[in-house]
Design a protein around this motif. Structure first.
Motif, PDB file in Angstrom:
ATOM      1  N   ILE A   1      98.984  78.266 -42.065  1.00  0.00           N
ATOM      2  CA  ILE A   1      97.876  78.327 -41.085  1.00  0.00           C
ATOM      3  C   ILE A   1      98.387  78.852 -39.747  1.00  0.00           C
ATOM      4  CG2 ILE A   1      96.101  76.976 -39.883  1.00  0.00           C
ATOM      5  CD1 ILE A   1      95.672  77.282 -42.918  1.00  0.00           C
ATOM      6  N   LEU A   2      99.596  78.433 -39.367  1.00  0.00           N
ATOM      7  CA  LEU A   2     100.162  78.917 -38.095  1.00  0.00           C
ATOM      8  C   LEU A   2     100.341  80.433 -38.117  1.00  0.00           C
ATOM      9  CD1 LEU A   2     102.885  76.244 -37.160  1.00  0.00           C
ATOM     10  CD2 LEU A   2     100.449  76.278 -36.615  1.00  0.00           C
ATOM     11  N   GLU A   3     100.603  80.963 -39.298  1.00  0.00           N
ATOM     12  CA  GLU A   3     100.749  82.431 -39.410  1.00  0.00           C
ATOM     13  C   GLU A   3      99.444  83.140 -39.090  1.00  0.00           C
ATOM     14  OE1 GLU A   3     102.326  83.788 -43.150  1.00  0.00           O
ATOM     15  OE2 GLU A   3     104.056  82.457 -42.918  1.00  0.00           O
TER      16      GLU A   3
ATOM     17  N   VAL B   1      91.983  73.286 -34.125  1.00  0.00           N
ATOM     18  CA  VAL B   1      92.122  74.037 -35.385  1.00  0.00           C
ATOM     19  C   VAL B   1      90.730  74.506 -35.825  1.00  0.00           C
ATOM     20  CG1 VAL B   1      92.872  73.892 -37.797  1.00  0.00           C
ATOM     21  CG2 VAL B   1      94.091  72.588 -36.018  1.00  0.00           C
ATOM     22  N   PRO B   2      90.607  75.770 -36.228  1.00  0.00           N
ATOM     23  CA  PRO B   2      89.297  76.255 -36.708  1.00  0.00           C
ATOM     24  C   PRO B   2      88.723  75.306 -37.764  1.00  0.00           C
ATOM     25  CG  PRO B   2      90.840  78.072 -36.552  1.00  0.00           C
ATOM     26  CD  PRO B   2      91.620  76.830 -36.252  1.00  0.00           C
ATOM     27  N   ILE B   3      87.447  75.093 -37.674  1.00  0.00           N
ATOM     28  CA  ILE B   3      86.788  74.050 -38.471  1.00  0.00           C
ATOM     29  C   ILE B   3      87.040  74.200 -39.979  1.00  0.00           C
ATOM     30  CG2 ILE B   3      84.562  75.318 -38.513  1.00  0.00           C
ATOM     31  CD1 ILE B   3      84.688  71.552 -38.102  1.00  0.00           C
TER      32      ILE B   3
ATOM     33  N   ASN C   1     105.334  73.978 -45.427  1.00  0.00           N
ATOM     34  CA  ASN C   1     104.963  75.335 -45.865  1.00  0.00           C
ATOM     35  C   ASN C   1     103.463  75.546 -45.739  1.00  0.00           C
ATOM     36  OD1 ASN C   1     107.640  75.607 -46.508  1.00  0.00           O
ATOM     37  ND2 ASN C   1     107.353  75.468 -48.721  1.00  0.00           N
ATOM     38  N   ASN C   2     102.696  74.549 -46.150  1.00  0.00           N
ATOM     39  CA  ASN C   2     101.243  74.671 -46.068  1.00  0.00           C
ATOM     40  C   ASN C   2     100.777  74.779 -44.620  1.00  0.00           C
ATOM     41  OD1 ASN C   2     100.981  74.571 -48.833  1.00  0.00           O
ATOM     42  ND2 ASN C   2     100.548  72.377 -48.908  1.00  0.00           N
TER      43      ASN C   2
ATOM     44  N   ALA D   1     100.729  77.566 -32.752  1.00  0.00           N
ATOM     45  CA  ALA D   1     102.158  77.304 -32.899  1.00  0.00           C
ATOM     46  C   ALA D   1     102.804  76.832 -31.602  1.00  0.00           C
ATOM     47  CB  ALA D   1     102.867  78.552 -33.417  1.00  0.00           C
ATOM     48  N   LYS D   2     102.074  76.937 -30.501  1.00  0.00           N
ATOM     49  CA  LYS D   2     102.666  76.476 -29.233  1.00  0.00           C
ATOM     50  C   LYS D   2     102.685  74.949 -29.139  1.00  0.00           C
ATOM     51  CE  LYS D   2      98.408  76.785 -26.528  1.00  0.00           C
ATOM     52  NZ  LYS D   2      97.453  77.830 -26.348  1.00  0.00           N
ATOM     53  N   TYR D   3     101.936  74.288 -30.009  1.00  0.00           N
ATOM     54  CA  TYR D   3     101.887  72.829 -29.971  1.00  0.00           C
ATOM     55  C   TYR D   3     102.950  72.239 -30.890  1.00  0.00           C
ATOM     56  CZ  TYR D   3      97.208  73.878 -28.193  1.00  0.00           C
ATOM     57  OH  TYR D   3      96.166  74.377 -27.478  1.00  0.00           O
ATOM     58  N   SER D   4     103.494  71.109 -30.482  1.00  0.00           N
ATOM     59  CA  SER D   4     104.325  70.358 -31.430  1.00  0.00           C
ATOM     60  C   SER D   4     103.385  69.819 -32.502  1.00  0.00           C
ATOM     61  CB  SER D   4     105.022  69.195 -30.726  1.00  0.00           C
ATOM     62  OG  SER D   4     104.065  68.217 -30.353  1.00  0.00           O
TER      63      SER D   4
END
Ligand code: FE2
Length: 206
Positions: free
Chosen positions: A42-44, A64-66, A37-38, A50-53
């Motif tokens: 961030i993916l939202e 990922v943004p710093i 969920n957490n 979200a394209k990455y496994s």
């Protein structure tokens, strides 16, 4: 796309009496789900991630943004590690074949490997994971803090290697049954290691 809790391939009581039903159920449906969920929160906000496994993402945390990187390291790491862990568990398998020979070669004996793994898992301070990893052509035992994974690479974990087996040494993994007796939980692990999947992971990399 978002991460989804992978179903276990066995019942919550399948690892009794070593890993108890209540712990397995809470660990899977609550703890693992919370990491998911957490991470999904961030993916939202950053749907391009979200394209990455989840494994690709924790291998490439610099995407990922710093300001969200530590959060993703902990939560995507938690998702990846628990998925790996569930697949590492099964009763009734036996260490054999090439993996057994390699362990005996790299640790002097199977007993010595078990001792080293137990010591690493028991003495890891606080929350984390104990791992058997393949480093180049050699097997090694390492531990990582929090939800760090060997997939995150040397800069983050201080260790490199391809994971063969892992043991969750967070208290949430054992406290209900074993309370503060982490060493009893570690001993119980030897009854539920899925050596078949460990052998497959090993053979893919050798
Ligand atoms: Fe856990």
């Amino acid at each position: 796309m978002s991460y989804v809790l992978p179903p276990l391939t066995y019942a919550y009581d399948a690892l009794e009496p070593y890993f108890d039903k209540q712990t397995m159920k809470i660990h899977h449906t609550q703890h693992h789900q919370t990491y998911i969920n957490n991470a999904n929160s961030i993916l939202e906000v950053y749907p391009e991630l979200a394209k990455y496994s989840v494994e690709e993402l924790i291998k490439n945390l610099d995407k990922v943004p710093i300001n969200k990187r530590t959060f993703m390291r902990n939560n995507a790491g938690g998702h990846a590690n628990h998925t790996f862990f569930w697949n590492t568990l099964k009763t009734g398998t036996t260490l054999s074949g090439d993996l057994k020979m390699a362990i005996a070669r790299d640790f002097s004996s199977i007993e010595q490997f078990q001792k080293e793994f137990e010591k690493t898992a028991a003495t890891h301070f606080g929350s984390g994971w104990a791992w058997l990893v393949l480093q180049g052509n050699k097997l090694a035992v390492i531990s990582t803090v929090n939800q760090d994974s060997p997939l995150m690479g040397e800069e983050i974990t201080g260790n490199l290697g391809v994971a063969i087996i892992a043991l969750d040494v967070w208290e949430h993994a054992y406290y209900l049954k074993y309370q503060n007796k982490r060493t009893d939980y570690i001993q119980a692990f030897w009854h539920v290691v899925n050596w078949d999947i460990a052998a497959v992971r090993f053979s893919r990399k050798t």
